[in-house]
Design a protein around this motif. Structure first.
Motif, PDB file in Angstrom:
ATOM      1  N   GLU A  65       0.723  -1.210  -0.039  1.00  0.00           N
ATOM      2  CA  GLU A  65      -0.043  -0.046  -0.048  1.00  0.00           C
ATOM      3  C   GLU A  65       0.922   1.226   0.110  1.00  0.00           C
ATOM      4  O   GLU A  65       1.539   1.444   1.117  1.00  0.00           O
ATOM      5  CB  GLU A  65      -1.035   0.085   1.260  1.00  0.00           C
ATOM      6  N   PRO A  66       0.912   2.104  -1.061  1.00  0.00           N
ATOM      7  CA  PRO A  66       1.745   3.291  -0.986  1.00  0.00           C
ATOM      8  C   PRO A  66       1.674   4.276   0.009  1.00  0.00           C
ATOM      9  O   PRO A  66       0.386   4.429   0.405  1.00  0.00           O
ATOM     10  CB  PRO A  66       1.297   3.922  -2.413  1.00  0.00           C
ATOM     11  N   GLY A  67       2.550   4.428   0.614  1.00  0.00           N
ATOM     12  CA  GLY A  67       2.708   5.516   1.908  1.00  0.00           C
ATOM     13  C   GLY A  67       2.436   4.867   3.253  1.00  0.00           C
ATOM     14  O   GLY A  67       2.436   5.477   4.298  1.00  0.00           O
ATOM     15  N   VAL A  68       2.463   3.442   3.133  1.00  0.00           N
ATOM     16  CA  VAL A  68       2.268   2.541   4.437  1.00  0.00           C
ATOM     17  C   VAL A  68       3.643   1.821   4.528  1.00  0.00           C
ATOM     18  O   VAL A  68       3.846   1.273   3.458  1.00  0.00           O
ATOM     19  CB  VAL A  68       0.898   1.745   4.424  1.00  0.00           C
ATOM     20  N   LEU A  69       4.174   1.741   5.739  1.00  0.00           N
ATOM     21  CA  LEU A  69       5.280   1.110   6.069  1.00  0.00           C
ATOM     22  C   LEU A  69       5.125   0.081   7.158  1.00  0.00           C
ATOM     23  O   LEU A  69       4.342   0.392   7.972  1.00  0.00           O
ATOM     24  CB  LEU A  69       6.384   2.247   6.721  1.00  0.00           C
ATOM     25  N   LEU A  70       5.970  -0.761   7.146  1.00  0.00           N
ATOM     26  CA  LEU A  70       5.968  -1.759   8.148  1.00  0.00           C
ATOM     27  C   LEU A  70       7.391  -1.671   9.046  1.00  0.00           C
ATOM     28  O   LEU A  70       8.379  -1.468   8.642  1.00  0.00           O
ATOM     29  CB  LEU A  70       6.155  -3.232   7.783  1.00  0.00           C
ATOM     30  N   LEU A  71       7.208  -1.154  10.248  1.00  0.00           N
ATOM     31  CA  LEU A  71       8.088  -0.538  10.983  1.00  0.00           C
ATOM     32  C   LEU A  71       8.626  -1.706  11.959  1.00  0.00           C
ATOM     33  O   LEU A  71       8.038  -2.437  12.567  1.00  0.00           O
ATOM     34  CB  LEU A  71       7.894   0.612  11.962  1.00  0.00           C
ATOM     35  N   GLN A  76       8.787  -3.839  18.794  1.00  0.00           N
ATOM     36  CA  GLN A  76       7.738  -4.136  18.354  1.00  0.00           C
ATOM     37  C   GLN A  76       7.561  -3.878  16.682  1.00  0.00           C
ATOM     38  O   GLN A  76       8.231  -2.841  16.228  1.00  0.00           O
ATOM     39  CB  GLN A  76       6.514  -3.180  18.955  1.00  0.00           C
ATOM     40  N   LEU A  77       6.959  -4.650  16.026  1.00  0.00           N
ATOM     41  CA  LEU A  77       6.635  -4.460  14.819  1.00  0.00           C
ATOM     42  C   LEU A  77       5.141  -3.709  14.565  1.00  0.00           C
ATOM     43  O   LEU A  77       4.382  -4.074  15.606  1.00  0.00           O
ATOM     44  CB  LEU A  77       6.167  -5.684  13.917  1.00  0.00           C
ATOM     45  N   ALA A  78       5.295  -2.757  13.775  1.00  0.00           N
ATOM     46  CA  ALA A  78       4.047  -1.816  13.728  1.00  0.00           C
ATOM     47  C   ALA A  78       3.658  -1.319  12.300  1.00  0.00           C
ATOM     48  O   ALA A  78       4.727  -1.282  11.551  1.00  0.00           O
ATOM     49  CB  ALA A  78       4.187  -0.490  14.607  1.00  0.00           C
ATOM     50  N   ARG A  79       2.757  -1.203  12.044  1.00  0.00           N
ATOM     51  CA  ARG A  79       1.998  -0.764  10.753  1.00  0.00           C
ATOM     52  C   ARG A  79       2.141   1.058  10.847  1.00  0.00           C
ATOM     53  O   ARG A  79       1.316   1.475  11.713  1.00  0.00           O
ATOM     54  CB  ARG A  79       0.598  -0.907  10.287  1.00  0.00           C
ATOM     55  N   TYR A  80       2.676   1.534  10.036  1.00  0.00           N
ATOM     56  CA  TYR A  80       2.779   2.998   9.753  1.00  0.00           C
ATOM     57  C   TYR A  80       2.206   3.701   8.653  1.00  0.00           C
ATOM     58  O   TYR A  80       2.755   3.388   7.807  1.00  0.00           O
ATOM     59  CB  TYR A  80       4.111   3.668  10.450  1.00  0.00           C
ATOM     60  N   ASP A  81       1.242   4.499   8.734  1.00  0.00           N
ATOM     61  CA  ASP A  81       0.572   5.094   7.576  1.00  0.00           C
ATOM     62  C   ASP A  81       1.085   6.721   7.609  1.00  0.00           C
ATOM     63  O   ASP A  81       0.982   7.444   8.506  1.00  0.00           O
ATOM     64  CB  ASP A  81      -0.789   5.516   7.593  1.00  0.00           C
ATOM     65  N   THR A  82       2.137   6.990   6.559  1.00  0.00           N
ATOM     66  CA  THR A  82       2.845   7.958   6.393  1.00  0.00           C
ATOM     67  C   THR A  82       1.845   9.275   6.077  1.00  0.00           C
ATOM     68  O   THR A  82       2.243  10.475   6.325  1.00  0.00           O
ATOM     69  CB  THR A  82       3.830   8.031   5.457  1.00  0.00           C
TER      70      THR A  82
END
Length: 297
Positions: A65-71, A76-82
């Motif tokens: 998904e463009p603009g979304v990163l897996l951190l 912790q692992l996290a989903r981040y929406d820029t």
């Protein structure tokens, strides 16, 4: 023609790492682990965006998904929406191990996130390599324990994984099955000089590995047989990660760090901690693999 590698700005960072090219948004992204910051650089405008994270951001990957990163935050692992700043925690990382945090990582060619941990309490080999599959399952890879996991990258066909325990001064290779995560035939790929540590790596379209060498002021290109093929010398002691960038993937960005260097070194060598950009002497990159997305051409 190869142009010189120069800092993208006057800003210097304590521990820049994890640089990747976001081809969907045409941005260079990286983290400063020590500052708990995520950065994005637009090479067209020169504009740099800085975003504070809730914990140290150790590495990350693009997603389908463009603009979304897996951190991979420190624990912790996290989903981040820029786009809106929304962060959702997905999984804890070795929650029972005190002094352990995430470190290097990147997606394999099939879209599974492979990352490792780092022992902050000493040189003991207690860190592991992990696989967060595209369907959200976290499993330990059958690789030797390490003190500092690094250099995670994959051959163009995805069948070879490269990795290191940085203090060993060896880059390793193994056969890797992206479907199952199974490992076979672990072997030494390249050896560095004593006192130089392999840090972040990437693989180009010809299957050559580029490695940022902490303490050596250089990035080295290795042929698939482990032979040193080209060197980029830098005015920074601690190069930390490397990525191809640009619409043609013919540019290169190299992060560095000034942590651990004293004030006298900072004065004499002002480029420690810079983010460098230039044209490598040879090679072009491959599109960065994205979490949850299959192989990319």
């Amino acid at each position: 023609m190869t142009d010189a590698f120069k800092p993208i700005s006057a800003h210097r960072q304590a521990h820049a790492e994890g640089v990747i090219w976001d081809d969907h948004l045409q941005l260079v992204r990286w983290t400063d682990i020590a500052a708990s910051r995520l950065y994005a650089y637009d090479p067209t405008t020169g504009h740099i965006t800085e975003t504070a994270m809730p914990a140290r951001l150790c590495c990350f990957t693009l997603t389908s998904e463009p603009g979304v990163l897996l951190l991979a935050l420190e624990k912790q692992l996290a989903r981040y929406d820029t786009r809106d700043g929304n962060l959702t925690v997905l999984e804890d990382i070795e929650p029972d191990l005190v002094g352990m945090r995430a470190n290097d990582g990147r997606c394999d060619r099939a879209g599974h996130f492979i990352f490792g941990t780092l022992n902050e309490r000493g040189p003991e080999k207690t860190a592991s390599f992990w696989r967060y599959s595209a369907d959200g399952k976290l499993t330990r890879l059958a690789l030797p324990k390490a003190a500092i996991t690094n250099s995670i990258c994959f051959s163009p066909d995805g069948g070879t994984m490269y990795f290191t325990d940085s203090p060993t001064a060896q880059i390793m290779a193994c056969d890797y099955d992206a479907t199952s995560g199974e490992i076979d035939r672990i072997r030494v790929f390249a050896e560095l000089e004593a006192g130089h540590e392999p840090d972040g790596s990437t693989v180009d379209a010809d299957g050559f590995l580029w490695n940022a060498q902490w303490g050596a002021s250089r990035v080295v290109r290795y042929a698939p047989d482990g032979r040193a093929d080209a060197v980029i010398d830098l005015p920074a002691r601690q190069p930390s990660c490397v990525s191809f960038a640009g619409s043609a993937l013919d540019r290169m960005v190299i992060t560095s760090a000034h942590k651990g260097l004293d004030a006298a070194v900072h004065t004499r060598e002002p480029d420690n901690g810079a983010i460098f950009i230039g044209t490598p002497p040879r090679g072009r990159g491959l599109p960065e693999a994205r979490y949850g997305q299959g192989p990319r051409a």
